[in-house]
Design a protein around this motif. Structure first.
Motif, PDB file in Angstrom:
ATOM      1  N   PHE A 111       8.011   3.385  -4.472  1.00  0.00           N
ATOM      2  CA  PHE A 111       7.399   2.206  -5.254  1.00  0.00           C
ATOM      3  C   PHE A 111       7.121   1.078  -5.311  1.00  0.00           C
ATOM      4  CE2 PHE A 111       7.830  -0.449  -9.079  1.00  0.00           C
ATOM      5  CZ  PHE A 111       8.028   0.197 -10.158  1.00  0.00           C
ATOM      6  N   ALA A 112       7.633  -0.145  -4.196  1.00  0.00           N
ATOM      7  CA  ALA A 112       7.146  -1.198  -3.930  1.00  0.00           C
ATOM      8  C   ALA A 112       6.045  -0.884  -2.749  1.00  0.00           C
ATOM      9  CB  ALA A 112       8.067  -1.963  -2.691  1.00  0.00           C
ATOM     10  N   ARG A 113       5.617   0.121  -2.306  1.00  0.00           N
ATOM     11  CA  ARG A 113       4.367   0.648  -1.832  1.00  0.00           C
ATOM     12  C   ARG A 113       3.490   0.538  -2.699  1.00  0.00           C
ATOM     13  NH1 ARG A 113       1.921   4.515   0.133  1.00  0.00           N
ATOM     14  NH2 ARG A 113       3.840   5.958  -1.092  1.00  0.00           N
ATOM     15  N   LEU A 114       3.432   1.094  -3.719  1.00  0.00           N
ATOM     16  CA  LEU A 114       2.482   1.355  -4.425  1.00  0.00           C
ATOM     17  C   LEU A 114       2.548   0.059  -5.515  1.00  0.00           C
ATOM     18  CD1 LEU A 114       3.531   4.740  -6.095  1.00  0.00           C
ATOM     19  CD2 LEU A 114       1.425   4.287  -4.478  1.00  0.00           C
ATOM     20  N   ARG A 115       3.099  -0.781  -6.051  1.00  0.00           N
ATOM     21  CA  ARG A 115       2.896  -1.948  -6.180  1.00  0.00           C
ATOM     22  C   ARG A 115       2.347  -2.896  -5.720  1.00  0.00           C
ATOM     23  NH1 ARG A 115       7.862  -4.677  -8.388  1.00  0.00           N
ATOM     24  NH2 ARG A 115       8.691  -4.608  -5.673  1.00  0.00           N
ATOM     25  N   ARG A 116       2.178  -2.732  -4.040  1.00  0.00           N
ATOM     26  CA  ARG A 116       1.244  -3.438  -3.006  1.00  0.00           C
ATOM     27  C   ARG A 116       0.630  -3.217  -3.208  1.00  0.00           C
ATOM     28  NH1 ARG A 116       6.194  -3.314  -0.032  1.00  0.00           N
ATOM     29  NH2 ARG A 116       5.362  -1.725   1.063  1.00  0.00           N
ATOM     30  N   GLU A 117       0.227  -2.067  -3.111  1.00  0.00           N
ATOM     31  CA  GLU A 117      -0.983  -2.031  -3.106  1.00  0.00           C
ATOM     32  C   GLU A 117      -2.232  -1.939  -4.049  1.00  0.00           C
ATOM     33  OE1 GLU A 117      -1.040   2.142  -2.009  1.00  0.00           O
ATOM     34  OE2 GLU A 117      -0.651   2.527   0.046  1.00  0.00           O
ATOM     35  N   ALA A 118      -1.480  -1.660  -5.021  1.00  0.00           N
ATOM     36  CA  ALA A 118      -1.989  -2.181  -6.864  1.00  0.00           C
ATOM     37  C   ALA A 118      -2.031  -3.638  -7.001  1.00  0.00           C
ATOM     38  CB  ALA A 118      -1.444  -1.545  -7.986  1.00  0.00           C
ATOM     39  N   GLU A 119      -0.993  -4.534  -6.527  1.00  0.00           N
ATOM     40  CA  GLU A 119      -1.171  -5.456  -6.565  1.00  0.00           C
ATOM     41  C   GLU A 119      -2.426  -6.235  -5.378  1.00  0.00           C
ATOM     42  OE1 GLU A 119       2.375  -7.226  -5.531  1.00  0.00           O
ATOM     43  OE2 GLU A 119       2.738  -7.306  -7.741  1.00  0.00           O
ATOM     44  N   GLY A 120      -2.822  -5.571  -4.217  1.00  0.00           N
ATOM     45  CA  GLY A 120      -3.732  -6.048  -3.137  1.00  0.00           C
ATOM     46  C   GLY A 120      -5.213  -5.590  -4.003  1.00  0.00           C
ATOM     47  N   LEU A 121      -5.310  -4.373  -4.605  1.00  0.00           N
ATOM     48  CA  LEU A 121      -6.801  -3.981  -5.221  1.00  0.00           C
ATOM     49  C   LEU A 121      -7.193  -5.274  -5.901  1.00  0.00           C
ATOM     50  CD1 LEU A 121      -6.341  -0.481  -6.016  1.00  0.00           C
ATOM     51  CD2 LEU A 121      -7.441  -1.675  -4.006  1.00  0.00           C
ATOM     52  N   LEU A 122      -6.101  -5.408  -6.733  1.00  0.00           N
ATOM     53  CA  LEU A 122      -6.419  -7.034  -7.488  1.00  0.00           C
ATOM     54  C   LEU A 122      -6.684  -8.117  -7.002  1.00  0.00           C
ATOM     55  CD1 LEU A 122      -3.428  -5.890 -10.740  1.00  0.00           C
ATOM     56  CD2 LEU A 122      -5.766  -5.304 -10.625  1.00  0.00           C
ATOM     57  N   ASP A 123      -6.030  -8.631  -6.452  1.00  0.00           N
ATOM     58  CA  ASP A 123      -6.313  -9.612  -5.126  1.00  0.00           C
ATOM     59  C   ASP A 123      -7.498  -9.819  -4.762  1.00  0.00           C
ATOM     60  OD1 ASP A 123      -4.296 -10.374  -6.224  1.00  0.00           O
ATOM     61  OD2 ASP A 123      -2.709  -9.963  -4.429  1.00  0.00           O
ATOM     62  N   LEU A 124      -8.257  -8.858  -4.419  1.00  0.00           N
ATOM     63  CA  LEU A 124     -10.069  -8.168  -4.182  1.00  0.00           C
ATOM     64  C   LEU A 124     -10.773  -9.113  -4.476  1.00  0.00           C
ATOM     65  CD1 LEU A 124      -9.982  -5.208  -2.944  1.00  0.00           C
ATOM     66  CD2 LEU A 124      -9.175  -6.414  -1.103  1.00  0.00           C
ATOM     67  N   PRO A 125     -11.641 -10.015  -3.926  1.00  0.00           N
ATOM     68  CA  PRO A 125     -12.319 -10.933  -4.199  1.00  0.00           C
ATOM     69  C   PRO A 125     -13.611 -10.280  -5.305  1.00  0.00           C
ATOM     70  CG  PRO A 125     -12.835 -11.023  -1.818  1.00  0.00           C
ATOM     71  CD  PRO A 125     -11.984  -9.733  -2.498  1.00  0.00           C
ATOM     72  N   ALA A 126     -14.386 -10.351  -5.901  1.00  0.00           N
ATOM     73  CA  ALA A 126     -15.474  -9.464  -6.890  1.00  0.00           C
ATOM     74  C   ALA A 126     -16.848  -9.353  -6.062  1.00  0.00           C
ATOM     75  CB  ALA A 126     -15.555  -9.995  -8.286  1.00  0.00           C
ATOM     76  N   PRO A 127     -16.741  -7.997  -6.282  1.00  0.00           N
ATOM     77  CA  PRO A 127     -18.773  -8.505  -5.388  1.00  0.00           C
ATOM     78  C   PRO A 127     -19.270  -8.815  -5.334  1.00  0.00           C
ATOM     79  CG  PRO A 127     -18.842  -6.275  -6.240  1.00  0.00           C
ATOM     80  CD  PRO A 127     -16.907  -7.098  -6.688  1.00  0.00           C
ATOM     81  N   SER A 140      12.768   5.855  -2.816  1.00  0.00           N
ATOM     82  CA  SER A 140      12.051   6.058  -4.142  1.00  0.00           C
ATOM     83  C   SER A 140      11.195   4.431  -4.374  1.00  0.00           C
ATOM     84  CB  SER A 140      13.197   7.077  -4.857  1.00  0.00           C
ATOM     85  OG  SER A 140      12.436   6.826  -6.293  1.00  0.00           O
ATOM     86  N   ALA A 141      12.643   3.908  -3.877  1.00  0.00           N
ATOM     87  CA  ALA A 141      12.429   2.776  -4.216  1.00  0.00           C
ATOM     88  C   ALA A 141      11.596   1.967  -3.332  1.00  0.00           C
ATOM     89  CB  ALA A 141      13.772   1.763  -3.791  1.00  0.00           C
ATOM     90  N   ARG A 142      11.894   2.530  -2.229  1.00  0.00           N
ATOM     91  CA  ARG A 142       9.945   1.825  -1.194  1.00  0.00           C
ATOM     92  C   ARG A 142       9.018   2.409  -1.524  1.00  0.00           C
ATOM     93  NH1 ARG A 142      11.088   3.961   4.775  1.00  0.00           N
ATOM     94  NH2 ARG A 142      10.386   5.704   4.072  1.00  0.00           N
ATOM     95  N   ASN A 183       5.342   7.520 -12.599  1.00  0.00           N
ATOM     96  CA  ASN A 183       5.424   8.639 -12.140  1.00  0.00           C
ATOM     97  C   ASN A 183       7.454   8.357 -11.646  1.00  0.00           C
ATOM     98  OD1 ASN A 183       3.178  10.156 -11.597  1.00  0.00           O
ATOM     99  ND2 ASN A 183       2.667   9.514 -10.094  1.00  0.00           N
ATOM    100  N   PHE A 184       7.916   7.179 -12.077  1.00  0.00           N
ATOM    101  CA  PHE A 184       8.949   6.980 -11.401  1.00  0.00           C
ATOM    102  C   PHE A 184       9.959   6.507 -12.981  1.00  0.00           C
ATOM    103  CE2 PHE A 184       6.348   5.688  -8.659  1.00  0.00           C
ATOM    104  CZ  PHE A 184       7.010   5.632  -7.336  1.00  0.00           C
ATOM    105  N   PHE A 185      11.292   7.044 -12.923  1.00  0.00           N
ATOM    106  CA  PHE A 185      11.956   6.412 -13.826  1.00  0.00           C
ATOM    107  C   PHE A 185      12.999   5.224 -13.380  1.00  0.00           C
ATOM    108  CE2 PHE A 185      13.085  11.128 -14.568  1.00  0.00           C
ATOM    109  CZ  PHE A 185      12.264  11.789 -15.423  1.00  0.00           C
ATOM    110  N   THR A 186      13.064   4.688 -14.584  1.00  0.00           N
ATOM    111  CA  THR A 186      14.253   3.001 -14.561  1.00  0.00           C
ATOM    112  C   THR A 186      15.990   3.422 -14.763  1.00  0.00           C
ATOM    113  OG1 THR A 186      12.290   2.156 -15.996  1.00  0.00           O
ATOM    114  CG2 THR A 186      13.962   1.062 -15.488  1.00  0.00           C
TER     115      THR A 186
END
Length: 322
Positions: free
Chosen positions: A296-312, A292-294, A184-187
């Motif tokens: 993008f940064a928020r969405l990236r933090r949320e995605a990285e937080g989902l990856l760092d969650l411990p597996a059930p 727009s930059a903010r 959803n973002f251009f570079t």
């Protein structure tokens, strides 16, 4: 019995060889016996088939050609010092550029030729034409020093379009896939938006001239201010700043009504004061870049937080009870 004469009312049999009538007709025709004509069956005419694309798939390329002609005509008007017409044609080319790509995807008319043609047209419409217009409008008295910001802007536009084309033509698997939110973002700032921001001094000066604010109009036309705007816009085009693409942009429910009201107000301003509306549009887009930059940064933090969650924890299979 066989020697009895036939009855009087019985017609005599016709002679075997009837004499031809005096008018030259055949005996059958003279006797009223007509043979039915044999109808000739017409063979269906085969329509010639031509190889090529349908007209619907050519519509996006025709629109791109129209935008290219608008950019070339804008350069001509700038050479004749007709600044209003030159600026209006660049805006018209930007409006067409926002339509032809989506129309090509809708009509399934995307092609390699169309992508290359669109990039070449964008370079002229939003790289060369705005730079030349701003040079002739404000920076020409500075000669070579004033031409340097225009040259830098055009070069940055070509680099931005080349990077965009390289990203499209990259082979699958050659680069790591982007996360879902990044689509959803251009570079960097897109070329049409960069042209609108670069033409902000011209839009603002024309609006102030119409209102009689000649001092402010001359301030917007100052070569130093125009050069700063061109250099800053060129740097934004080649930067890695994430900017909203508005392709799959979802508006929250509580902002739908204010957005509709704001769009209506902007349309009214565009009809009443077009140059002021275009200048305001450039300011609004430039002001949206930090948000727009903010985002993008928020969405990236949320995605990285989902990856760092411990597996059930895995559930153990229940065994037989003894």
């Amino acid at each position: 019995m066989s020697d009895l004469p036939p009855p009087a009312d019985t017609p005599a049999p016709p002679p075997r060889h009837a004499p031809e009538p005096p008018d030259g007709r055949s005996p059958a025709a003279a006797a009223g016996e007509f043979r039915p004509r044999r109808r000739l069956r017409r063979r269906p005419r085969s329509r010639p088939r031509f190889q090529g694309l349908s007209f619907n798939r050519l519509i996006p390329n025709l629109l791109t050609l129209l935008a290219l002609c608008a950019g070339l005509t804008a350069i001509r008007f700038a050479l004749e010092h007709r600044w209003e017409h030159a600026a209006a044609l660049i805006v018209f080319a930007a409006a067409i550029d926002g339509v032809d790509g989506r129309l090509a995807r809708l009509l399934k008319g995307t092609s390699r030729f169309g992508a290359e043609f669109d990039s070449l047209a964008d370079f002229l419409d939003f790289g060369v034409a705005p730079a030349l217009v701003m040079y002739l409008w404000s920076l020409e008295p500075s000669h070579g020093l004033g031409f340097a910001p225009c040259l830098l802007f055009a070069v940055c536009s070509s680099l931005r379009l080349a990077r965009f084309n390289a990203a499209i033509e990259a082979a699958p698997g050659s680069e790591p896939p982007k996360p879902a939110y990044a689509y959803n973002f251009f570079t960097g700032v897109p070329a049409p938006a960069a042209a609108a921001v670069a033409l902000f001094p011209l839009f603002a000066s024309l609006a102030c001239t119409g209102w009689g604010w000649y001092g402010l109009a001359n301030a917007f036309r100052h070569p130093a201010f125009v050069a700063i705007v061109l250099v800053a816009t060129g740097a934004l085009m080649v930067s890695t700043l994430p900017t909203w693409s508005f392709k799959n942009f979802k508006v929250p429910a509580q902002y739908i009504l204010p957005l509709l009201l704001g769009t209506g107000a902007y349309a009214a301003l565009l009809v009443a004061e077009p140059w002021a509306a275009l200048a305001a549009g450039g300011l609004i887009y430039a002001g949206m870049l930090p948000f727009s930059a903010r985002s993008f940064a928020r969405l990236r933090r949320e995605a990285e937080g989902l990856l760092d969650l411990p597996a059930p924890p895995e559930r153990k299979a229940a065994g037989p009870t003894g």
